[in-house]
Design a protein around this motif. Structure first.
Motif, PDB file in Angstrom:
ATOM      1  N   TRP A  96       0.816  -1.209   0.000  1.00  0.00           N
ATOM      2  CA  TRP A  96       0.000   0.000   0.000  1.00  0.00           C
ATOM      3  C   TRP A  96       0.853   1.264   0.000  1.00  0.00           C
ATOM      4  O   TRP A  96       0.479   2.269  -0.601  1.00  0.00           O
ATOM      5  CB  TRP A  96      -0.953  -0.023   1.198  1.00  0.00           C
ATOM      6  N   ASN A  97       1.994   1.214   0.660  1.00  0.00           N
ATOM      7  CA  ASN A  97       2.921   2.339   0.604  1.00  0.00           C
ATOM      8  C   ASN A  97       3.433   2.540  -0.819  1.00  0.00           C
ATOM      9  O   ASN A  97       3.523   3.675  -1.314  1.00  0.00           O
ATOM     10  CB  ASN A  97       4.082   2.107   1.566  1.00  0.00           C
TER      11      ASN A  97
ATOM     12  N   LYS B 217       0.553   3.976  -3.001  1.00  0.00           N
ATOM     13  CA  LYS B 217       0.309   5.391  -2.700  1.00  0.00           C
ATOM     14  C   LYS B 217       1.358   6.288  -3.357  1.00  0.00           C
ATOM     15  O   LYS B 217       1.019   7.296  -3.998  1.00  0.00           O
ATOM     16  CB  LYS B 217       0.312   5.587  -1.191  1.00  0.00           C
ATOM     17  N   ARG B 218       2.619   5.909  -3.244  1.00  0.00           N
ATOM     18  CA  ARG B 218       3.687   6.755  -3.777  1.00  0.00           C
ATOM     19  C   ARG B 218       3.729   6.697  -5.301  1.00  0.00           C
ATOM     20  O   ARG B 218       3.967   7.724  -5.959  1.00  0.00           O
ATOM     21  CB  ARG B 218       5.025   6.326  -3.170  1.00  0.00           C
TER      22      ARG B 218
END
Length: 349
Positions: free
Chosen positions: A212-213, A216-217
């Motif tokens: 998820w990180n 997102k990025r």
């Protein structure tokens, strides 16, 4: 034809030696193969292992600046060293070196400017179904944004021609893969993909802190890069979100106004009139911002072309310096040999 394989590395002492040893030094259509390691602030023995393994160049960052900066540093250095083709690979040995000849073949044959190695993610057993689904969705979005047909858009195993490398300039601090691909598509470079095999990497990624990180990025990079190249389209889409309900509200206000005039409607149209007017005004402002951004984009395109020409001049200047230095060295060696022969002849006399 000179090929330089660049390897951005951060504390990869356990694998960097195998990566360099696996790089073929003889490739059909290529006269010279060299290896460039970008030390992105390593605190282990990565540099020493790379030197023992046969790395031709080492470029050091004084501190960790991130994968994207290490990638751009490698591109700049490889161009200065006279690379005609640049291959980027990972230091964790995910990408086998024996795939490099297949990766660079389309560039050597003149069929492509950039070649991306397709890991065939849907066939990787160690990828979970969730990760495969997210990968497919993300790559679909990037293909749409970049107008390219690359199945594996986040693959770091890629080859660039000199011209493509000169036109590449990554601005993000996170990952170069998506931004560079969108740049290539918007600049009408020919991008192709070739299927490759991969090695299983046991350690977790050092680039991000989970799926998820990463999503997102990468999503932020996609949105920012796409908006950079298509500002009018992006702001027009946003303006439509306000314009359509605004027009509906104004339409209702007009209906109520006419109905009150015809004496068959008694409702009040003030709220619809005010809300609709505000929404339409906001849509107009957002569209004008997009128009201004598009005009600024024209200036950016001129700046990109200027940067391309400046970098081209710098690369040609470096090539001239290397050629002149080599000729001077050869001339000095020849003069030295002649002087030595002359001294020997005089000694015999």
């Amino acid at each position: 034809m000179k090929l330089i394989v660049q390897i951005p590395a951060l504390n990869e002492g356990k694998t960097i030696g195998a990566v360099i040893a696996n790089i073929p030094r003889t490739i059909p259509g290529v006269d010279q193969v060299e290896v460039l390691v970008v030390d992105d602030g390593c605190s282990d023995d990565t540099v020493q292992v790379a030197q023992r393994a046969g790395a031709d160049y080492i470029v050091r960052h004084t501190a960790n600046k991130g994968l994207a900066n290490a990638y751009q540093t490698g591109i700049d250095m490889a161009l200065r060293m006279g690379a005609d083709i640049i291959v980027n690979t990972d230091a964790d040995h995910q990408y086998p070196g024996e795939e490099i000849p297949r990766l660079v073949a389309p560039i050597i044959e003149g069929r492509a400017d950039i070649v991306v190695g397709d890991r065939q993610v849907q066939q990787l057993e160690h990828f979970s179904l969730l990760k495969k689904g997210l990968q497919h969705l993300g790559s679909s979005v990037v293909r749409w944004a970049s107008e390219t047909d690359v199945p594996d858009t986040v693959s770091g195993f890629r080859a660039l021609s000199r011209d493509a490398a000169l036109r590449t300039f990554v601005t993000t601090d996170f990952s170069y893969t998506v931004e560079a691909l969108i740049q290539a598509g918007k600049r009408r470079l020919t991008v192709v993909a070739v299927p490759i095999s991969t090695n299983y990497v046991e350690r977790p990624s050092r680039l991000h802190r989970g799926n998820w990180n990463f999503i997102k990025r990468q999503a932020a990079i996609i949105a920012r890069t796409y908006a950079t190249y298509e500002p009018l389209k992006v702001f027009s889409y946003i303006a439509l979100v306000f314009l359509l309900p605004g027009l509906l509200l104004l339409g209702r206000a007009a209906y109520v106004f006419i109905g009150r005039r015809m004496a068959y409607v008694t409702a009040d149209n003030m709220q619809a009139l005010v809300a609709g007017g505000i929404l339409v005004l906001m849509a107009l402002i957002i569209f004008l911002i997009g128009l201004v951004a598009d005009l600024v984009g024209g200036v950016r395109r001129i700046q990109q072309e200027t940067l391309y020409r400046v970098r081209t001049i710098q690369v040609e200047d470096e090539a001239w310096r290397r050629t002149a230095s080599a000729r001077l060295d050869a001339l000095e060696q020849a003069t030295s040999n002649e002087a030595l022969i002359s001294e020997r002849n005089e000694g015999r006399r």
